[in-house]
Design a protein around this motif. Structure first.
Motif, PDB file in Angstrom:
ATOM      1  N   HIS A 223      -0.589   4.280  -1.120  1.00  0.00           N
ATOM      2  CA  HIS A 223       0.705   4.647  -1.781  1.00  0.00           C
ATOM      3  C   HIS A 223       1.911   4.556  -0.663  1.00  0.00           C
ATOM      4  O   HIS A 223       1.548   4.657   0.476  1.00  0.00           O
ATOM      5  N   ASP A 235       1.284   8.638   7.343  1.00  0.00           N
ATOM      6  CA  ASP A 235       1.223   8.940   5.825  1.00  0.00           C
ATOM      7  C   ASP A 235       2.555   8.413   5.024  1.00  0.00           C
ATOM      8  O   ASP A 235       3.290   8.954   4.879  1.00  0.00           O
ATOM      9  N   ASN A 236       2.490   6.894   4.472  1.00  0.00           N
ATOM     10  CA  ASN A 236       1.387   6.000   4.487  1.00  0.00           C
ATOM     11  C   ASN A 236       1.828   4.583   4.776  1.00  0.00           C
ATOM     12  O   ASN A 236       1.344   3.812   4.105  1.00  0.00           O
ATOM     13  N   GLU A 267       2.268   9.415  -5.339  1.00  0.00           N
ATOM     14  CA  GLU A 267       0.935  10.109  -4.808  1.00  0.00           C
ATOM     15  C   GLU A 267       1.110  11.479  -4.395  1.00  0.00           C
ATOM     16  O   GLU A 267       0.655  12.562  -4.254  1.00  0.00           O
ATOM     17  N   GLU A 268       2.308  11.619  -3.656  1.00  0.00           N
ATOM     18  CA  GLU A 268       2.730  12.787  -2.782  1.00  0.00           C
ATOM     19  C   GLU A 268       3.086  13.807  -3.886  1.00  0.00           C
ATOM     20  O   GLU A 268       3.166  15.109  -3.670  1.00  0.00           O
ATOM     21  N   ASP A 295      -5.184   5.145   3.238  1.00  0.00           N
ATOM     22  CA  ASP A 295      -4.306   6.022   3.469  1.00  0.00           C
ATOM     23  C   ASP A 295      -4.329   6.967   5.043  1.00  0.00           C
ATOM     24  O   ASP A 295      -5.211   7.796   4.897  1.00  0.00           O
TER      25      ASP A 295
HETATM   26 ZN   LIG Z   1      -1.288   9.794   2.045  1.00  0.00          ZN
END
Ligand SMILES: [Zn+2]
Length: 414
Positions: A223, A235-236, A267-268, A295
């Protein structure tokens, strides 16, 4: 530095320094998406953009005033509504206290048991504890003018609510500010949050390399979105840098088994990107051999980790054996988060690559390139490459690649 390491760093640099923070609905997110798309194109892959609507939120100002004095230590919760209220604070530390409170027109000050953990967004389906839903429901019933949640650590404030569908203005405050508020319940205090909420868009970017022998494919994903206020190196951007380097590595080769590179967004934020992907790619009917999710890899003061979720015992053994060649890489327990969880829960053998190390870097402004080691990132890349070779050769009726040209070299440059 090896060429592959400097290539990884080039991608990392673009994502963290040029695009910067990349939450959904922001310019940084769009800049990263365009970059990823362009790298996939240049690698000779077929590229598809899966565009979808998402929250577009911006915070312009947030403060608390006690006795007309602004006190530092407040951070607006992600997606918070605006407010400008002057009223009394009502302190609450348990669900029981919350149940009994009359919060009309007041500022709810949540601490203790109520703020031990962030409150999961209402729309998050994968993991949504009853406790969180109960607290959110009570707050919505009682409609305070604003909510302040006391962070339970002295370290960098992280928003304790991130929910587009929650309509009460809210912010997270430091323990020191929480203490000051608690000792001022006799006085009115001012809470000002100035934000804008609009509908924006973001996209998953999918790049395909068809196989010559089979329509089956291996999915490689990472992501590219971040939380608010972080450059998201670990991240990431680290995972995306590996994904992009893999695309460049394999884009122009003849492969027997297809590869699909997926750069996920959102994704977050409650896994929107995964939901869109699943809606358009019926995994159970497709021949998806495995999904490899990258990730958070390559921390300078950490170990890369790998595990296998689902799939056969022989797959597990093979991955463990390959990982064994990397002295700083360790085997870890399955973890039921991130993009690989989506594939795993749809029956696809899933292999997450991550890293231990300084865990509270995540989602903070401290998550910068300085914590990433090019060598460690390259180790993760190299392990993925070796795993792809394993799949390509062994997974289809034991058929060996016919000529050595068809075989993928594990290392890019010698
Ligand atoms: Zn992540």
């Amino acid at each position: 530095m090896q060429i592959s390491e400097s290539n990884l760093m080039k991608h990392l640099q673009f994502l963290c320094s040029r695009a910067g923070s990349r939450p959904i609905g922001t310019e940084g997110n769009e800049m990263a998406a365009s970059y990823i798309e362009q790298v996939f194109h240049s690698a000779g892959l077929e590229v598809e953009s899966q565009i979808f609507e998402c929250p577009r939120w911006q915070i312009d100002e947030v403060f608390v005033e006690i006795n007309n004095q602004r006190i530092s230590g407040i951070r607006a919760n992600t997606s918070s509504m605006s407010c400008d209220v002057v009223t009394f604070v009502s302190p609450l530390s348990t669900i029981g206290e919350l149940e009994e409170a009359d919060l009309t027109g007041k500022i709810a000050l949540l601490y203790g048991g109520l703020t031990k953990e962030p409150l999961t967004a209402k729309g998050f389906k994968i993991y949504n504890p009853d406790r969180d839903q109960h607290i959110i429901r009570l707050l919505e019933e009682k409609q305070p003018a604003a909510i302040l949640l006391v962070y339970s650590k002295l370290s960098t404030l992280q928003p304790l609510i991130a929910d587009w569908d929650f309509h009460i203005p809210s912010a997270t405050v430091s323990p020191i500010l929480g203490r000051a508020l608690l000792s001022n319940i006799e006085n009115e205090v001012r809470v000002r949050i100035n934000s804008t909420k609009q509908i924006g868009s973001t996209r998953n970017i999918i790049a395909r390399k068809r196989g010559t022998r089979t329509t089956d494919r291996i999915i490689l994903c990472a992501h590219y979105d971040t939380a608010f206020g972080t450059p998201g190196a670990f991240d990431n951007a680290s995972g995306v840098a590996v994904l992009l380097s893999l695309a460049e590595e394999f884009g122009r080769r003849q492969l027997e088994v297809g590869l699909e590179f997926v750069a996920f967004s959102s994704e977050e934020y409650i896994g929107y990107g995964d939901q869109i992907f699943i809606a358009h790619n019926k995994l159970t009917e497709d021949q998806t051999i495995a999904a490899l999710n990258i990730d958070g890899v390559g921390q300078l003061l950490g170990n890369n980790t790998v595990t296998v979720m689902g799939g056969s015992e022989s797959l597990r053994e093979a991955v463990a054996e390959l990982a064994d060649d990397y002295r700083s890489t360790i085997w870890t327990n399955p973890w039921y988060e991130s993009n690989h969880y989506t594939f795993f829960s749809h029956g696809v053998p899933s292999i997450p690559f991550s890293c231990n190390g300084i865990t509270d870097l995540i989602h903070t402004e401290e998550d910068t390139i300085g914590w990433i080691s090019p060598e460690r990132m390259n180790d993760a890349l190299s392990l993925v490459v070796r795993l792809l070779i394993y799949f390509n050769i062994n997974l289809h009726n034991g058929a060996e690649s016919s000529t050595s040209e068809n075989r993928i070299s594990p290392y890019r440059h010698g």
